[in-house]
Design a protein around this motif. Structure first.
Motif, mmCIF file in Angstrom:
data_model
loop_
_atom_site.group_PDB
_atom_site.id
_atom_site.type_symbol
_atom_site.label_atom_id
_atom_site.label_comp_id
_atom_site.label_asym_id
_atom_site.label_seq_id
_atom_site.Cartn_x
_atom_site.Cartn_y
_atom_site.Cartn_z
ATOM 1 N N HIS A 79 0.867 -1.183 0.000
ATOM 2 C CA HIS A 79 0.000 0.000 0.000
ATOM 3 C C HIS A 79 0.900 1.228 0.000
ATOM 4 O O HIS A 79 1.838 1.309 0.803
ATOM 5 N N LEU A 80 0.653 2.147 -0.917
ATOM 6 C CA LEU A 80 1.440 3.380 -0.985
ATOM 7 C C LEU A 80 0.508 4.547 -0.727
ATOM 8 O O LEU A 80 -0.221 5.005 -1.615
ATOM 9 N N SER A 81 0.519 5.027 0.525
ATOM 10 C CA SER A 81 -0.312 6.165 0.895
ATOM 11 C C SER A 81 0.187 7.411 0.174
ATOM 12 O O SER A 81 1.385 7.692 0.136
ATOM 13 N N GLY A 82 -0.734 8.160 -0.387
ATOM 14 C CA GLY A 82 -0.389 9.296 -1.221
ATOM 15 C C GLY A 82 -0.473 8.974 -2.694
ATOM 16 O O GLY A 82 -0.437 9.878 -3.534
ATOM 17 N N TYR A 83 -0.582 7.686 -2.997
ATOM 18 C CA TYR A 83 -0.697 7.248 -4.393
ATOM 19 C C TYR A 83 -1.982 6.442 -4.594
ATOM 20 O O TYR A 83 -2.757 6.692 -5.501
ATOM 21 N N ASN A 84 -2.194 5.438 -3.743
ATOM 22 C CA ASN A 84 -3.459 4.701 -3.749
ATOM 23 C C ASN A 84 -3.851 4.414 -2.314
ATOM 24 O O ASN A 84 -3.009 4.380 -1.419
ATOM 25 N N GLU A 85 -5.123 4.212 -2.080
ATOM 26 C CA GLU A 85 -5.622 4.077 -0.715
ATOM 27 C C GLU A 85 -6.077 2.663 -0.392
ATOM 28 O O GLU A 85 -6.765 2.450 0.600
ATOM 29 N N GLU A 86 -5.725 1.679 -1.201
ATOM 30 C CA GLU A 86 -6.122 0.303 -0.948
ATOM 31 C C GLU A 86 -4.906 -0.610 -0.990
ATOM 32 O O GLU A 86 -3.911 -0.325 -1.668
ATOM 33 N N TRP A 87 -5.003 -1.719 -0.256
ATOM 34 C CA TRP A 87 -3.954 -2.739 -0.314
ATOM 35 C C TRP A 87 -4.011 -3.436 -1.672
ATOM 36 O O TRP A 87 -5.087 -3.764 -2.164
ATOM 37 N N VAL A 88 -2.843 -3.662 -2.238
ATOM 38 C CA VAL A 88 -2.730 -4.295 -3.555
ATOM 39 C C VAL A 88 -2.096 -5.669 -3.382
ATOM 40 O O VAL A 88 -1.028 -5.799 -2.760
ATOM 41 N N ASP A 89 -2.757 -6.700 -3.897
ATOM 42 C CA ASP A 89 -2.204 -8.049 -3.817
ATOM 43 C C ASP A 89 -0.997 -8.183 -4.744
ATOM 44 O O ASP A 89 -1.075 -7.846 -5.928
ATOM 45 N N ARG A 90 0.107 -8.679 -4.210
ATOM 46 C CA ARG A 90 1.319 -8.895 -4.999
ATOM 47 C C ARG A 90 1.610 -10.379 -5.190
ATOM 48 O O ARG A 90 2.635 -10.723 -5.788
#
Length: 967
Positions: free
Chosen positions: A687-698
Motif C-alpha cells: 500500500h502506498l499512501s499518497g498514491y493509492n488508498e487500498e492494499w494491492v495483492d502482490r
C-alpha cells in the motif's frame, strides 16, 4: 535415519497447551546449506535470530543474513572498522541489537539497521556477555576473561592464561564461564574455579546453558553436567564420554547436545536420541545450535548449516523398515493399524512398530497393488503377479489366481460390497467372488467400459462403480447389468483412478481433473487445469476436515471443499468464487512428490485424522491440524532494500522521512516475510499512501516498483501472510518525500500566477480604451449577427421539420408527434386515428406529364389538404406521393368520413390547368388505436388498409380490419 538410543516412543505432555506428541528425530524434515547455497564459509560457528526475525550465521569468512530465500553477506567491507571477517559468536539482544565478535578481537553491533564497530580486544573473542547496564564481558582465546564497564571503557583482565569459550549470567547475577581449565564462577568481579569438589570432571568446559527453570548445564570434554543445589550431576551417563560443544533447550523442555565428533543428541522424557552424519548431518562436528520462533532446530557444523523442522509431512520408508520404498497402496484397518503394500511386500504399522508379513509358501517377492478388509477384520490383497491373497495368522496365503478363476493375476482393486461379495478388479476384467465361493466374471462383452480395472467403489444405492482405463461403468446388482458413464466431450476424460462417495455425490479422480457426479440428477461438473488446478491427473480423493485432498504425480493438493462446492454449484458465477488450494511436495517434507496411482486405495484417512499417501519413496503422512498451526505462527515482515532510479538508498529509521531529490522517475522496494518453513509460498500486499488508498495483492512477488511519482510525501506499507490464512498485523512502513523542481513548488506557482495576473491586468487596461471605442460598432454587429443567426436557426428548424416542396410537416415531425402523444392517448383511453393517403398512379403522371408536373400535383394536393383538413388534425408529407393524416380524438369511422371528403375534393378538382387531360385521385388506408399497443402497429394497420384500397380499384377509403367501407 536417526539411531534412536531409547525405543520408548511414549507421548509426553508438558503442559495443557503443549503438543501431545513429539516427532522423533527420524521424522523431522531436514535441509542443508553450504557455500554452494550462498554461505561464505562452511564452518558455522554461531547461529542467532534477531527480534525482527532474521537468521544470522557467523563463519570464518564473514556474517550471513538469511531471510528464508537467500543469504546476504556482511564482511569488513560492509562493516567498517571490523579488523577481520572471521567471526566466532553472535549475541542477539532483547532490544533487537546484534553483537558480533571474532578474530583479531573484533567487536561490532548492528542497531536499527546500522553497523558500528567497538574498540577491538587484544586477541580473538570467542564469546561476549552484554548486561542490561551496558557492561561487556569478553571470553578470549588464550587470554582469559576481560571486563569493560561500557562499550569504550578500558578493559580489565579477570582471568588470564587460559581460553574462555562461553559466558552466561544466571538469575542471581552470577556469571559462569566455560574455559579450557573447566568452569569458573564470577561474583562481583570475584573469580573462583568450580572443579571436581562440586562433581564436575577434570576436563575443559566448552559451553553453557541456563534452562527455563533456571538450571545451569555445563557442556564439557567429558559429558554434560547440571547443577543441583551446590553440586553438579551427569545429565545422562551415555554422554559422559562425549565432548559437548553446544547446548540448547527447546520450547518443549527437551535438551539438545552438539558434540565434537558424534553429531547431535536430544534428551527428552522418553530417552536419548542421536543424529549423525549417517542420518544426513553434513558433519559430526557441531559448533552451534538454535531453535527459531517457528520451532525449527538449526545446527551449525563445520561442513554447513543444517536444519530440522516439523514439516507438514512425515514419512515411513525402507530405511524405517518398509519392505520397499515404492508403495502402491495403504489401508487403514479397524484395529487402528496401517497396512502398507509395496513393490516388495506387505507391512503392518501400529503404535510406531512395523512388522513385515511373509508368504506362507516360498515364492518370488510379493508386489502388492491393492488392499481391503472384510467384515471379520481379515486383510485381503491384490498382487501384481500372484493374483488374490489373504492374510491369515500373520501369513500371506494365495486365494485366487488365473488357474482357479481369475481373469488375470494383476489385481489393482479389491472391494467387499454391502452384501459381502468380494469384487476383484484385474488387468483383464472384473471378477465377483460371492460369500459362498461362487465366481462370476465380467468383461467388455458383458458391458464393461474397459477390461483394465483400477478402482472400485459402492454408492448408497448398492451400485458398484468401476474405474477403467477408458471410462467408468456402473453395475446394477438388481438388473445384473452395466451402464457406462458418458463424459461430456469437453472433459476429454478417459482414466478413472479413484472414487469418493460424498452423500448424494460421487467424486472421481481422473486424468483430466476432479469430477463431481450427482447421483440423483446424473449432472457432472469438472474441476481441472482450466479452473485453476495445478495438476489434472489425479489418483485419489480424500475428505478430511474442511478440505478435499487429491494425490498426483506432483504432490498432494488441498482444496477448500466449501469454496469448491460453491464454484461447481454456480458455474455462471464461478469467476467471483476463489477456491483456496495448496500443492504440497518435497519442500513440505515428502520424500517424493510422486504419489502413486492406478491401484487402490492409494491414500487413506486414518482414525487419528492423519492422511497416509502411497508414494514412490515410502508413505507420506500429514496431519491437517499441523498445517493450520503453522499458518498461525508469528510472521515478521521486513523491508530489505529501497532503490531510487536503480541505485540503493540506505533505509531510514522507522520514524524518519527519507528525502529524495527532484526528478525521481522510479522507486522500488524489496521485502521479505521471515518464515523459514514456507518462504516460497508467502503472499504479500502493499500500500502506498499518497498514491493509492487500498492494499494491492502482490502474490508471491517480493518486489514492488513505482514510476513517475509526482512530488509529495508517501508512506509505503507491506505485509506478508501464510497461504490460505488471514493477514497478520505485521506490516512494515517506509516514509519518503520526493522534492519538486523549483517550478513545481507552490511558491513558484503563486509568483507565476501573480505575474500572469499583473500582465493580464495591464493588457486589460491597455485594451480597455480600444474596446470602448469599438463598443457601439461591435454591439451593432453582434445584434445583427444574432438576428441573422436567429433567422437562420428558425429556417433550419423549419427545414428540419417541414417538407421543402410542400411546406407540410415532414415524416420526422409526424413521427415525433406520434411518438410523443401515442402513449398519452392510450393511457387516457382516448381515440386516435391515422390515415395514409397515396396519389393513385403517380408514376404515370411523372411518365406522361414529366416530373415537374408531378411535383406541381403534389404541391396542389398539399394545398387542398391544408384547406380541407380539420383544425385539430395533423397532415404531413410521408414521402414521395404518400401523405399521413392524424385525427386526434376520432375513431376510424369518423376519420374515414373526413378522408372521404378530402378524397372527393381531390377527385373533383380540375388539374387541367397544370396539364391538359390531367386528372388525379387518391386512396386512403385508415386505422385507429382501438386494438394496438404501440404506434408502429397503428401505422402498420393503416398501411395494410391502404394496400387493400390500392389493390381493389384505388380512389377509395378503406378502414383496417373491418368490412371494407367505400364512402
Amino acid at each position: 535415519m536417526a539411531r534412536v538410543v531409547s525405543l520408548i516412543l511414549l507421548c509426553v505432555c508438558f503442559s495443557a497447551f503443549a503438543e501431545s506428541t513429539r516427532l522423533s528425530l527420524s521424522d523431522y524434515f531436514t535441509e542443508t546449506w553450504n557455500t554452494r547455497s550462498g554461505l561464505p564459509h562452511n564452518s558455522i560457528n554461531s547461529v542467532a535470530q534477531t527480534k525482527d526475525g532474521y537468521i544470522w550465521i557467523a563463519t570464518w569468512e564473514g556474517l550471513a543474513r538469511f531471510n528464508g530465500r537467500e543469504f546476504k553477506l556482511f564482511t569488513r567491507t560492509e562493516i567498517p572498522g571490523l579488523p577481520d571477517s572471521g567471526l566466532r559468536s553472535l549475541i542477539a539482544m532483547d532490544n533487537g541489537d546484534l553483537y558480533i565478535v571474532g578474530a583479531r578481537g573484533g567487536i561490532a553491533v548492528r542497531s536499527q539497521g546500522q553497523w558500528r564497530s567497538l574498540p577491538s580486544s587484544s586477541t580473538m573473542i570467542n564469546h561476549a556477555l552484554i548486561s542490561e547496564q551496558g557492561e561487556i564481558w569478553l571470553a578470549l582465546e588464550g587470554q582469559g576473561i576481560v571486563y569493560r564497564a561500557s562499550e569504550k571503557a578500558t578493559e580489565h583482565t579477570l582471568v588470564d592464561k587460559l581460553s574462555a569459550y562461553r559466558l552466561i549470567k544466571d538469575k542471581q547475577n552470577v556469571i559462569w564461564a566455560a574455559t579450557s581449565d573447566g568452569l569458573y564462577k564470577i561474583e562481583g568481579k570475584k573469580v573462583s574455579k568450580v572443579g571436581q569438589e562440586a562433581g564436575l570432571p577434570d576436563a575443559s568446559a566448552f559451553t553453557l546453558l541456563l534452562t527455563q527453570s533456571g538450571t545451569l548445564i555445563v557442556g564439557t570434554e567429558k559429558g554434560a553436567w547440571q547443577k543441583q543445589h551446590d553440586k553438579f550431576v551427569s545429565v545422562d551417563a551415555t554422554l559422559n564420554h562425549e565432548s559437548i560443544s553446544s547446548l540448547l533447550e527447546d520450547t518443549q523442555g527437551d535438551i539438545w547436545f552438539g558434540t565434537i565428533n558424534k553429531g547431535v543428541f536430544r534428551l527428552r522424557q522418553s530417552g536419548l536420541e542421536n543424529l549423525d552424519a549417517d542420518d544426513g548431518l553434513p558433519n559430526n562436528r557441531i559448533l552451534s545450535l538454535l531453535q527459531d520462533r517457528e520451532k525449527s532446530i538449526w545446527v551449525g557444523t563445520n561442513a554447513g548449516l543444517f536444519r530440522l523442522r516439523e514439516a507438514p509431512f512425515t514419512n515411513w520408508s525402507q530405511s524405517r523398515g518398509l519392505a520397499s520404498d515404492y508403495v502402491r497402496t495403504v489401508l487403514s484397518h479397524s484395529d487402528g493399524s496401517l497396512w502398507v503394500g509395496s513393490s516388495n511386500g506387505l507391512n503392518r504399522i501400529i503404535n510406531g512398530e512395523i512388522t513385515t508379513l511373509n508368504q506362507a509358501y516360498e515364492r518370488d517377492p510379493l508386489s502388492v497393488l491393492s488392499l481391503t478388509e472384510d467384515k471379520n477384520g481379515d486383510v485381503w490383497l491384490g498382487t501384481y503377479t500372484g493374483g488374490l491373497m489373504k492374510v491369515v495368522n500373520n501369513k500371506i496365503y494365495p486365494v485366487k489366481n488365473r488357474t482357479n478363476g481369475l481373469l488375470n493375476n494383476e489385481v489393482r482393486a479389491v472391494l467387499f460390497d454391502s452384501s459381502h461379495n468380494l469384487w476383484i478388479g484385474t488387468a483383464s476384467g472384473l471378477t465377483k467372488l460371492t460369500d459362498d465361493g461362487q465366481i462370476h466374471s465380467y468383461t467388455t462383452e458383458e458391458g464393461l467400459a474397459g477390461n483394465f480395472i483400477m478402482a472400485l467403489s459402492e454408492d448408497n444405492q448398492g451400485q458398484l462403480w468401476v474405474g477403467t482405463g477408458v471410462g467408468v461403468s456402473i453395475f446394477d446388482p438388481a438388473l445384473n447389468t452395466f451402464s457406462n458413464i458418458e463424459f461430456p466431450e469437453k472433459f476429454s476424460t478417459e482414466y478413472a483412478f479413484g472414487f469418493y462417495l460424498d452423500g448424494e455425490k460421487m467424486w472421481l479422480a481422473t486424468d483430466r481433473g476432479l469430477i463431481r457426479y450427482d447421483l440423483k440428477t446424473d449432472v457432472m461438473h469438472l474441476f481441472g487445469r482450466e479452473q485453476g488446478l495445478p495438476v489434472d491427473k489425479l489418483f485419489q480423493v480424500i475428505e478430511q476436515g474442511d478440505s478435499l485432498w487429491l494425490t498426483s504425480n506432483r504432490g498432494v493438493i488441498q482444496l477448500n471443499k466449501t469454496q469448491l462446492t460453491e464454484f461447481l454449484d454456480n458455474p455462471t458465477g464461478a469467476e467471483s468464487v476463489v477456491v483456496s488450494m495448496q500443492l504440497y511436495d518435497e519442500g513440505d517434507g515428502m520424500l517424493s512428490a510422486q504419489a502413486n496411482g492406478g491401484s487402490n486405495p492409494a491414500a487413506v484417512t486414518h482414525s487419528d485424522g492423519q492422511l497416509w499417501v502411497a508414494t514412490a519413496k515410502g508413505v507420506a503422512i500429514v496431519k491437517p491440524e499441523r498445517l493450520k498451526e503453522a499458518s498461525k505462527r508469528r510472521l515478521s515482515t521486513v523491508i530489505e532494500s529501497f532503490e531510487v532510479d536503480g541505485k540503493p538508498v540506505a533505509l531510514p529509521a522507522k520514524s524518519d522521512v527519507l528525502s529524495l531529490p527532484a526528478g525521481i522517475s522510479r522507486v522500488s522496494f524489496n521485502y521479505a516475510g521471515l518464515s523459514f518453513i514456507m518462504p516460497q509460498r508467502l503472499n504479500y500486499q502493499t500500500h502506498l499512501s499518497g498514491y493509492n488508498e487500498e492494499w494491492v495483492d502482490r502474490g508471491r512477488l517480493a518486489i514492488t516498483e513505482y514510476t513517475n511519482l509526482p512530488p509529495g510525501e508517501y508512506t509505503f506499507k507491506v505485509r506478508a501472510g501464510y497461504p490460505n490464512s488471514e493477514w497478520q498485523n505485521n506490516e512494515q512502513t517506509l516514509r519518503f518525500r520526493i522534492a519538486p523542481y523549483f517550478w513545481q513548488k507552490t511558491s513558484f506557482k503563486l509568483v507565476l500566477i501573480l505575474g500572469l495576473f499583473l500582465i493580464a491586468y495591464a493588457i486589460y487596461k491597455y485594451r480597455l480604451y480600444h474596446y470602448k471605442r469599438i463598443e457601439i460598432e461591435l454591439t451593432e454587429k453582434v445584434e445583427q449577427q444574432m438576428h441573422d443567426l436567429k433567422n437562420q436557426a428558425d429556417a433550419f428548424a423549419h427545414l428540419a421539420n417541414h417538407d421543402q416542396l410542400t411546406q407540410l410537416p415532414n415524416r420526422r415531425a409526424f413521427d415525433s408527434w406520434l411518438f410523443e402523444n401515442f402513449s398519452q392517448f392510450q393511457h387516457n383511453k382516448q381515440s386516435l386515428s391515422v390515415a395514409i393517403m397515396d396519389i393513385d398512379h403517380f408514376k404515370l403522371i411523372n411518365d406522361n406529364f414529366s416530373h415537374l408536373i408531378g411535383d406541381q400535383v403534389i404541391c396542389e394536393i398539399a394545398r387542398l389538404l391544408r384547406i380541407n383538413f380539420p383544425d385539430e388534425g395533423y397532415a404531413a408529407r410521408w414521402g414521395g406521393e404518400e401523405f399521413t393524416l392524424l385525427f386526434p380524438h376520432k375513431g376510424a369511422d369518423e376519420a374515414a368520413r373526413l378522408c372521404e371528403i378530402i378524397r372527393l375534393e381531390i377527385a373533383d378538382y380540375n388539374f387541367s390547368e397544370l396539364a391538359k387531360e390531367l386528372s388525379v385521385t387518391v386512396s386512403f388506408g385508415v386505422a385507429d388505436n382501438a386494438n394496438v399497443t404501440d404506434y408502429d402497429r397503428l401505422l402498420s394497420h393503416a398501411d395494410t388498409a391502404l394496400y387493400h384500397a390500392k389493390n381493389n380499384g384505388r380512389n377509395k377509403v378503406v378502414i383496417y380490419n373491418k368490412e371494407i367501407l367505400i364512402l
